[in-house]
Write an enzyme that holds these catalytic residues in place. Sequence first.
Site, mmCIF file in Angstrom:
data_model
loop_
_atom_site.group_PDB
_atom_site.id
_atom_site.type_symbol
_atom_site.label_atom_id
_atom_site.label_comp_id
_atom_site.label_asym_id
_atom_site.label_seq_id
_atom_site.Cartn_x
_atom_site.Cartn_y
_atom_site.Cartn_z
ATOM 1 N N ASP A 235 -4.904 0.985 2.617
ATOM 2 C CA ASP A 235 -6.374 1.039 2.603
ATOM 3 C C ASP A 235 -6.958 0.495 3.910
ATOM 4 O O ASP A 235 -6.384 -0.394 4.539
ATOM 5 C CB ASP A 235 -6.882 0.221 1.403
ATOM 6 N N HIS B 151 -7.617 7.924 9.774
ATOM 7 C CA HIS B 151 -6.595 8.534 8.918
ATOM 8 C C HIS B 151 -5.382 8.962 9.751
ATOM 9 O O HIS B 151 -4.244 8.819 9.322
ATOM 10 C CB HIS B 151 -7.174 9.726 8.152
ATOM 11 N N LEU C 97 17.040 5.004 1.582
ATOM 12 C CA LEU C 97 15.652 4.721 1.203
ATOM 13 C C LEU C 97 15.023 5.917 0.483
ATOM 14 O O LEU C 97 15.058 7.045 0.976
ATOM 15 C CB LEU C 97 14.829 4.385 2.461
HETATM 16 C C1 IPE Z 1 -6.972 3.547 -2.679
HETATM 17 O O1 IPE Z 1 -7.853 3.391 -1.632
HETATM 18 C C2 IPE Z 1 -6.308 4.868 -2.550
HETATM 19 C C3 IPE Z 1 -5.402 5.000 -1.416
HETATM 20 C C4 IPE Z 1 -5.033 4.051 -0.640
HETATM 21 C C5 IPE Z 1 -4.938 6.337 -1.218
HETATM 22 P P1 IPE Z 1 -9.408 3.718 -1.824
HETATM 23 O O2 IPE Z 1 -10.077 3.226 -0.605
HETATM 24 O O3 IPE Z 1 -9.605 5.137 -2.152
HETATM 25 O O4 IPE Z 1 -9.749 2.816 -3.085
HETATM 26 P P2 IPE Z 1 -11.111 2.645 -3.877
HETATM 27 O O5 IPE Z 1 -11.257 3.855 -4.712
HETATM 28 O O6 IPE Z 1 -12.177 2.508 -2.839
HETATM 29 O O7 IPE Z 1 -10.930 1.424 -4.692
HETATM 30 C C1 IPE Z 2 -7.368 4.583 2.914
HETATM 31 O O1 IPE Z 2 -8.374 4.289 3.836
HETATM 32 C C2 IPE Z 2 -6.898 6.005 3.044
HETATM 33 C C3 IPE Z 2 -7.173 6.859 1.897
HETATM 34 C C4 IPE Z 2 -7.817 6.534 0.814
HETATM 35 C C5 IPE Z 2 -6.672 8.204 2.000
HETATM 36 P P1 IPE Z 2 -9.899 4.501 3.457
HETATM 37 O O2 IPE Z 2 -10.302 5.870 3.859
HETATM 38 O O3 IPE Z 2 -10.127 4.155 2.037
HETATM 39 O O4 IPE Z 2 -10.607 3.460 4.401
HETATM 40 P P2 IPE Z 2 -11.834 2.534 4.053
HETATM 41 O O5 IPE Z 2 -11.491 1.813 2.774
HETATM 42 O O6 IPE Z 2 -13.014 3.415 3.892
HETATM 43 O O7 IPE Z 2 -11.963 1.616 5.225
HETATM 44 MG MG MG Z 3 -10.665 2.476 1.037
#
Ligand code: IPE
Ligand code: IPE
Ligand code: MG
Length: 249
Positions: A33, A50, A145
């Site tokens: 995240d 990303h 792995l």
């Molecule tokens: C959780 O991250 C999903 C992934 C890391 C793919 P999000 O950033 O989407 O989580 P929420 O929904 O905000 O809690």
């Molecule tokens: C996690 O990073 C990646 C995915 C959910 C695919 P985010 O896109 O949630 O990044 P933030 O949380 O907005 O910083």
């Molecule tokens: Mg996020």
Amino acid sequence: MKWFNLSRQSKRDLKNKIDWNNYFPKHIAIMMDGNGRWAKRKGLPRSAGHYAGMQTMRQTISMCHKNRIAFLTLYAFSTENWKRPKEEVEYIISLVSVFVQETNIRDLNENNIRVSFIGDTSKFPNDTQQAMINVSNLTQGNTGLQVYFAMNYGGKSDILQAVRSIVKTKKADEITEELFEQFLYTRQNPSPDLLIRTSGEKRLSNFLLWQSAYTELWFTDEMWPDFNEELLYAAIFDYQNRMKRGQAL
Ligand code: IPE
Ligand code: IPE
Ligand code: MG
């Protein structure tokens, strides 16, 4: 970057403190995240976050391989992530094909790394599904792995798909926890020992709900693109301390 030398030193210190024989986590699950916030802080579009996150993911697979982790489950796209703007969803999905193109399958095979996907992948475009099938087919024989990408994965939908399929063949009083687990997407791997979430958020966000019943949770404020080996060692070291403390009671 400014604390690069310090970081190298503490990485070595942490690595030396790890017990490589006892209480070593077999299965690490990671909620990757913070890509968006990482990009925003740098004045970049979310897509740049990303893309950087995808490179960090690749390095993490290699770190886990090097450090003899047996199972690695990576939360890459949740069932809730479809609610994001269309362009962002499309970009994240397109990264699957980019990942497969940029990953040398021969490298995966030489390192005995097997790649699989969990979640309802039938909702992705055909070319994305094809890329997933290719990489998993070409690495299925590998016994080192075991990497699982959770794509269109949600803990709730995992449990529901298991229920739907178990009731077709089993009677209510035949259903035990052990049997039920054989119907989850994760049937091939043990429950995660350690779950890491980056970016300072401290929630499960519908990740391995059933499977994380006894998992140790570890959080860091670092954004996913900044995840590194030092943080991996810090997480493992903490995990081992918690396990040893539990054992000493
Ligand atoms: C959780 O991250 C999903 C992934 C890391 C793919 P999000 O950033 O989407 O989580 P929420 O929904 O905000 O809690
Ligand atoms: C996690 O990073 C990646 C995915 C959910 C695919 P985010 O896109 O949630 O990044 P933030 O949380 O907005 O910083
Ligand atoms: Mg996020």
